[in-house]
Each structure stands twice: as C-alpha cells, then as structure tokens.
Motif scaffolding. Structure first.
Motif, PDB file in Angstrom:
ATOM      1  N   PRO A   6       9.813   3.337   3.757  1.00 48.00           N
ATOM      2  CA  PRO A   6       9.822   4.215   2.902  1.00 48.00           C
ATOM      3  C   PRO A   6      11.195   5.072   3.199  1.00 48.00           C
ATOM      4  CG  PRO A   6       7.991   4.808   5.071  1.00 48.00           C
ATOM      5  CD  PRO A   6       8.916   3.368   4.421  1.00 48.00           C
ATOM      6  N   GLN A   7      11.648   5.616   4.391  1.00 47.67           N
ATOM      7  CA  GLN A   7      12.511   5.727   4.565  1.00 47.67           C
ATOM      8  C   GLN A   7      14.169   5.621   3.198  1.00 47.67           C
ATOM      9  OE1 GLN A   7      11.903   3.701   6.574  1.00 47.67           O
ATOM     10  NE2 GLN A   7      12.684   3.421   8.321  1.00 47.67           N
ATOM     11  N   LEU A   8      14.342   4.414   3.060  1.00 52.20           N
ATOM     12  CA  LEU A   8      15.256   3.651   2.180  1.00 52.20           C
ATOM     13  C   LEU A   8      15.325   4.387   1.015  1.00 52.20           C
ATOM     14  CD1 LEU A   8      15.239   0.190   3.505  1.00 52.20           C
ATOM     15  CD2 LEU A   8      16.300   1.995   4.224  1.00 52.20           C
ATOM     16  N   THR A   9      16.652   4.494   0.270  1.00 50.46           N
ATOM     17  CA  THR A   9      16.580   5.064  -0.990  1.00 50.46           C
ATOM     18  C   THR A   9      16.532   3.921  -1.849  1.00 50.46           C
ATOM     19  OG1 THR A   9      19.146   4.614  -0.895  1.00 50.46           O
ATOM     20  CG2 THR A   9      18.167   7.291   0.511  1.00 50.46           C
TER      21      THR A   9
ATOM     22  N   GLN B 117       0.854  -1.232  -0.433  1.00 54.44           N
ATOM     23  CA  GLN B 117      -0.502   0.061  -0.143  1.00 54.44           C
ATOM     24  C   GLN B 117       0.868   1.037  -0.080  1.00 54.44           C
ATOM     25  OE1 GLN B 117      -0.150  -2.431   2.365  1.00 54.44           O
ATOM     26  NE2 GLN B 117      -0.187  -1.837   4.434  1.00 54.44           N
ATOM     27  N   GLY B 118       0.303   2.112  -1.044  1.00 54.88           N
ATOM     28  CA  GLY B 118       1.257   3.346  -1.110  1.00 54.88           C
ATOM     29  C   GLY B 118       2.256   3.597  -1.415  1.00 54.88           C
ATOM     30  N   VAL B 119       2.423   2.253  -2.441  1.00 54.90           N
ATOM     31  CA  VAL B 119       3.763   2.865  -3.568  1.00 54.90           C
ATOM     32  C   VAL B 119       3.153   2.581  -5.208  1.00 54.90           C
ATOM     33  CG1 VAL B 119       5.572   1.535  -4.343  1.00 54.90           C
ATOM     34  CG2 VAL B 119       5.225   1.488  -1.788  1.00 54.90           C
ATOM     35  N   THR B 120       3.967   2.914  -5.886  1.00 59.54           N
ATOM     36  CA  THR B 120       3.567   2.669  -7.453  1.00 59.54           C
ATOM     37  C   THR B 120       4.511   2.182  -7.707  1.00 59.54           C
ATOM     38  OG1 THR B 120       2.140   5.308  -6.845  1.00 59.54           O
ATOM     39  CG2 THR B 120       2.749   4.494  -9.294  1.00 59.54           C
ATOM     40  N   VAL B 121       4.687   1.242  -8.188  1.00 60.26           N
ATOM     41  CA  VAL B 121       5.241   0.487  -9.775  1.00 60.26           C
ATOM     42  C   VAL B 121       4.394   1.010 -11.268  1.00 60.26           C
ATOM     43  CG1 VAL B 121       5.889  -1.744 -10.507  1.00 60.26           C
ATOM     44  CG2 VAL B 121       5.266  -1.491  -8.760  1.00 60.26           C
TER      45      VAL B 121
END
Length: 389
Positions: A261-264, A67-71
C-alpha cells in the motif's frame, strides 16, 4: 457509449443440464448419498480460466487476494446479485442508474473480483483478486466525472470501459486521478494518455487478438481471448476483447496495491510493466509473480509512514502552544498536591471529631458546676422561723 468499440464477443453457457443431473442423482441415490452428488455436480469453471494460470495470479494468493482495495469501473452497469460477485460489487448511482445492459460490466467485474459460489465456494468462476471490492459507476455521458468521483472516494484502481478518445475532460480526470492516488487502466487504442496504462489482449497461444493497435499504442499485454467469467442471467460467459484484458490487469494491480500500500500509482504501474515477461514482438506480458518481485524491491525503500510528514507536524506547533501545555500541566500538578495534602491531614476514622465532642461535653459540665456553686443558700439568710403560741 460502450457498444462497438470493445470488439468483444460473448458465448453464454446454460446450467440447466447440470441442475437436472443433480436432481436425477438425488432421486436415484436417495437422501443419504445425495450430499456428495450435489457437491460434485456444482459446475466449476475454474479449470477453464487459463488467464489465472497464465499470469500466475494464484501464486500470490497466500499473501493477498486483493483485500482492502477498491477497483472502480465507471461507465458500465453490472449485476451485483450474480452468485460469483455478490458482496464484492457495490453500485454507485451518483452519475446514473444501474441498467439491464450489464454484459460488459458483469464480465469485467468477474475478471477482477469474482469469488466463486457453491459449497465452500467450489463452483463458479474466480477473479484475479477475489477479495477486492468493485465500485460500479453507471453513466452514459459523464465518464470523466465518474473517474474524478471514484478517485475522491479512494479507489486505488480505476478501470476504463473503452479506449480513450479525443476527450479533454477525460484527460484532465485521469490526470487528477493519477495524482490523487489511483492507477488508471484501460484498453489499448485511441488517443495516447500518459495517465492510463493501455492494455492489449492476447489469446491462449500468446498472439495478439484481432483489432489490436500497433505496438507503440500498447503499454502491456494480458489474457484477452476466450476468458471464462461471470455472465448475464446468473450464468457464466466466455468473452474476448481489450476491455477484458484491461480488467485482468486491473485485478493484478489490486493485488499489488493490497500487498504494497505504500507504493504510488506510478510505482505500481512500473512494477506491472518492468516485472512483465517478454511477449509477442517484445511487448511486456503481464505476470503477477514477477511484478511482485519488482514491487518488493521498490517497497524496501518506501516506508509505510512518511517521515517527512511526521517531521513537518512536529516542527509546525507554535511556541505558545508549548507554553500553554506546560502551564496546564503545572496547574494539574498543584491541584493534585493540594488534594494529597488535604487527604493526608484528614480524620478518616473520626478520632479528632470524637475528641472535640468529649472536650465540648466536659466544658459544658464544668460550666454547669460553676453556676451551681455561685447560687446563694436561702437557709443561711433567713434562719428558722419559730412557731407562735
């Protein structure tokens, strides 16, 4: 653009028999017994989705399902109305219209984010990240532009449709996407691009699928043979090829990006590769649970809020702004004091006004009395007249 290079094959399975069986059950058993029969006859292909079990995707679904991620998927078309994809797929026609040649795009989208269908979603197929969003960007000749656009729109993962060729514009676009916060995933093969996580496919026995490049051209391996996923014409299909192994990996990257979400992008890539299990020839084999453990250790040292940016914003305010703020606060305090004094000295019940009215009336009465006393008497001045005889 997408034909030939993917080395993919598709086997479509019709659902007519299942539907007919359901109708027959309704007629024979009657309406009272019909509901359980319908639920039982909804085709459920998930037991055949060996890729989900192989990479341990379901082990982390209690924590996140993407959830919250766009591919983003540039360069393909997809069926956004497929029952297993509806509401999870958005078509972005900035670089081209969504076409009918959507076999690869629909299958890849299903491997990334299919959510199943039917009563309580107990039918159909599931993707690695069932609640992630898929942004499909159809285009024939501007994949580089679509990649840049996807990164600008905030996609955390970008899935290339085929191996990178000798395309300088695409190299620049993937570099810009990587620096802008997106992990770029693509099928292994073609020219080397350090900004693309190159994925090769393996079968259920763990062997590389035919046509895979040399080990030096592979960064990661993932399930890529006989994968049950969404197909054309609202059906399901079995697909094989490196583009589909890359789609499975893109779904795993979406799970990581959702949980941490904090990871690059570089750290997500490192977690996928360093947290992999050993595959054929010593190649790293995708495993979501181990990648999560790797990412968790990295995320401990990366705060969700960038303290350096906070400090920069604190020290970057000019001195005159502080003085202006102090002046404004002082003026507000003075105004509040004035209002308080005026309210405290006011006559809310009208006592003072009543006293003033009484004093005015008393003064008016006294003035009237004084005028009356000053008025001369006519009798004293003239006396009484005598009548003549």
């Amino acid at each position: 653009m997408l034909g030939g290079k993917s080395r993919s094959r598709t086997h479509t399975r019709h659902l007519v028999g299942a539907a007919a069986g359901t109708c027959a059950s309704l007629i024979v058993l009657g309406l009272t017994a019909a509901a359980p029969a319908v639920a039982a006859d909804i085709p459920d292909f998930r037991p055949d989705q060996w890729a989900l079990t192989s990479i341990g995707a379901q082990e982390v679904w209690d924590s996140t399902q993407g959830q919250g991620v766009t591919v983003a998927m540039p360069g393909v078309s997809a069926d956004e109305e497929h029952p297993d994809l509806r509401d999870n797929v958005v078509i972005d026609s900035e670089f081209g219209d969504n076409g009918s040649d959507d076999e690869q795009g629909t299958a890849a989208a299903g491997l990334v984010a299919a959510h199943g269908h039917g009563l309580d979603a107990d039918g159909g197929v599931l993707g690695v990240a069932p609640t992630a969003s898929v942004q499909v960007l159809p285009t024939q000749d501007d994949v580089a532009g679509a990649v840049r656009h996807a990164a600008t729109e905030g996609a955390q993962v970008i899935l290339l449709p085929e191996e990178v060729g000798d395309d300088e514009e695409l190299f620049e676009a993937t570099a810009a996407a990587a620096s802008g916060g997106a992990l770029v995933v693509g099928p292994a093969g073609g020219d080397e691009d350090p900004n693309v996580l190159r994925v090769a496919g393996v079968d259920e026995d763990g062997a590389l699928i035919p046509g895979s490049p040399e080990a030096t051209g592979i960064d990661l391996i993932a399930p890529g043979a006989d994968l049950r996923t969404a197909g054309q014409d609202m059906r399901q299909a079995d697909v094989t090829g490196a583009p589909y192994a890359a789609a499975v990996t893109a779904g795993a990257a979406a799970l990581l990006a959702s949980e941490y979400p904090q990871l690059t992008p570089a750290q997500v890539r490192e977690a996928l590769v360093e947290g992999a299990q050993q595959g054929p020839g010593g190649l790293p084999s995708l495993h979501v649970g181990d990648a999560f453990a790797q990412a968790s250790g990295t995320a401990e040292d990366v705060p969700l809020i960038d303290n350096e940016l906070v400090q920069e914003s604190d020290t970057g305010i000019p001195v005159w702004v502080w003085f202006a703020l102090v002046g404004v606060v002082f003026v507000i305090v003075v105004l509040l004091l004035v209002l308080w004094v005026r309210r405290s000295t006011a006559d809310p019940y009208g006592v003072q006004a009543e006293r003033e009215a009484e004093e005015e009336e008393l003064a008016a009465a006294r003035a009237e009395q004084a005028k009356a006393e000053e008025r001369p008497s006519r009798r004293k001045k003239g006396g009484r007249r005598r009548k003549s005889r």
